[in-house]
Design a protein around this motif. Structure first.
Motif, mmCIF file in Angstrom:
data_model
loop_
_atom_site.group_PDB
_atom_site.id
_atom_site.type_symbol
_atom_site.label_atom_id
_atom_site.label_comp_id
_atom_site.label_asym_id
_atom_site.label_seq_id
_atom_site.Cartn_x
_atom_site.Cartn_y
_atom_site.Cartn_z
ATOM 1 N N LEU A 82 1.110 6.108 2.100
ATOM 2 C CA LEU A 82 2.121 5.409 2.899
ATOM 3 C C LEU A 82 2.647 4.180 2.171
ATOM 4 C CD1 LEU A 82 3.631 5.075 5.605
ATOM 5 C CD2 LEU A 82 1.693 3.695 6.367
ATOM 6 N N VAL A 83 1.754 3.380 1.615
ATOM 7 C CA VAL A 83 2.166 2.185 0.885
ATOM 8 C C VAL A 83 3.006 2.573 -0.336
ATOM 9 C CG1 VAL A 83 1.303 0.252 -0.504
ATOM 10 C CG2 VAL A 83 0.284 0.732 1.712
ATOM 11 N N ALA A 84 2.596 3.612 -1.057
ATOM 12 C CA ALA A 84 3.343 4.041 -2.243
ATOM 13 C C ALA A 84 4.758 4.487 -1.878
ATOM 14 C CB ALA A 84 2.602 5.165 -2.946
ATOM 15 N N VAL A 85 4.900 5.253 -0.808
ATOM 16 C CA VAL A 85 6.225 5.723 -0.399
ATOM 17 C C VAL A 85 7.086 4.552 0.057
ATOM 18 C CG1 VAL A 85 7.444 7.065 1.368
ATOM 19 C CG2 VAL A 85 5.539 8.075 0.138
ATOM 20 N N LEU A 86 6.511 3.651 0.861
ATOM 21 C CA LEU A 86 7.298 2.514 1.350
ATOM 22 C C LEU A 86 7.722 1.594 0.218
ATOM 23 C CD1 LEU A 86 5.450 1.621 4.671
ATOM 24 C CD2 LEU A 86 7.650 2.753 4.379
ATOM 25 N N VAL A 87 6.844 1.340 -0.733
ATOM 26 C CA VAL A 87 7.205 0.476 -1.863
ATOM 27 C C VAL A 87 8.262 1.154 -2.727
ATOM 28 C CG1 VAL A 87 6.303 -0.497 -4.026
ATOM 29 C CG2 VAL A 87 5.058 -0.841 -1.899
ATOM 30 N N THR A 88 8.092 2.425 -2.995
ATOM 31 C CA THR A 88 9.070 3.149 -3.825
ATOM 32 C C THR A 88 10.444 3.155 -3.175
ATOM 33 O OG1 THR A 88 7.330 4.546 -4.720
ATOM 34 C CG2 THR A 88 9.588 5.347 -4.925
ATOM 35 N N LEU A 89 10.513 3.507 -1.901
ATOM 36 C CA LEU A 89 11.810 3.533 -1.220
ATOM 37 C C LEU A 89 12.384 2.129 -1.060
ATOM 38 C CD1 LEU A 89 11.228 6.299 1.475
ATOM 39 C CD2 LEU A 89 12.490 6.458 -0.680
ATOM 40 N N GLY A 90 11.533 1.140 -0.872
ATOM 41 C CA GLY A 90 12.003 -0.241 -0.772
ATOM 42 C C GLY A 90 12.607 -0.727 -2.070
ATOM 43 N N ILE A 91 11.975 -0.421 -3.189
ATOM 44 C CA ILE A 91 12.512 -0.816 -4.493
ATOM 45 C C ILE A 91 13.807 -0.058 -4.792
ATOM 46 C CG2 ILE A 91 12.083 -0.710 -6.986
ATOM 47 C CD1 ILE A 91 9.163 -1.401 -6.356
ATOM 48 N N MET A 92 13.830 1.229 -4.431
ATOM 49 C CA MET A 92 15.062 2.006 -4.635
ATOM 50 C C MET A 92 16.200 1.443 -3.790
ATOM 51 S SD MET A 92 13.711 5.936 -4.879
ATOM 52 C CE MET A 92 15.325 6.641 -5.205
ATOM 53 N N SER A 93 15.902 1.029 -2.595
ATOM 54 C CA SER A 93 16.927 0.449 -1.725
ATOM 55 C C SER A 93 17.381 -0.910 -2.255
ATOM 56 C CB SER A 93 16.377 0.311 -0.306
ATOM 57 O OG SER A 93 17.320 -0.314 0.522
#
Length: 158
Positions: A51-62
């Motif tokens: 969950l943390v990996a997905v949220l951080v990845t999508l947050g950085i992409m955004s």
């Protein structure tokens, strides 16, 4: 995941440090305990790590407007979600396989080593066992603890 496991094992080590010193537990037993404790931690922390990996990845992409660039190039957001869903599926299947194969053995070894570290006064049996009395009756007796030296049952229910 590595940092999560390291943090949990560090806190557990400092919790057990008093018992390790009191009972003079050898260093290799402590290392063995943490070796068998790691699969349990990985199993418990894998969903949080994913969950943390997905949220951080999508947050950085955004933040870097990469999602806007993906949408502007005509790629659907569903196409962006496919690798995330496949990674989640692989993680779930791995956890199911781990739960059915290695984790029960590792937990038994970890419990035995934990009891060795804690000392004889703190030993306990956590698994409920069942035993039938005879073929003539249909009663099943459950017990939490059996001491073979004194022939005593603990937590006996019918």
């Amino acid at each position: 995941m590595g940092s999560f496991v390291f943090l949990f094992e560090t806190f557990t080590f400092f919790e057990l440090l008093d018992d390790i010193a009191r009972h003079r537990v050898p260093f290799l037993i402590v290392v063995d305990y943490f070796r068998y404790f790691a699969p349990y931690l990985l199993y418990q922390l894998a969903p949080l790590g994913a969950l943390v990996a997905v949220l951080v990845t999508l947050g950085i992409m955004s933040k870097n407007n990469e999602i806007v660039a993906i949408k502007a190039s005509g790629i659907s957001l569903y196409r962006l979600a496919v690798p995330l869903l496949l990674a989640g599926l692989v993680l779930a299947l791995t956890m199911i396989a781990l739960d059915d194969t290695y984790l029960p053995y590792a937990n038994q070894r970890q419990d035995a080593l934990h009891n060795l570290i804690k000392g004889p006064a703190r030993r306990r049996l956590t698994r409920t066992r069942s035993a039938g009395s005879s073929a003539k009756t249909t009663k099943i007796y459950n017990y939490d603890l059996f001491d073979p030296t004194q022939n005593l049952f603990g937590g006996l229910t019918c």
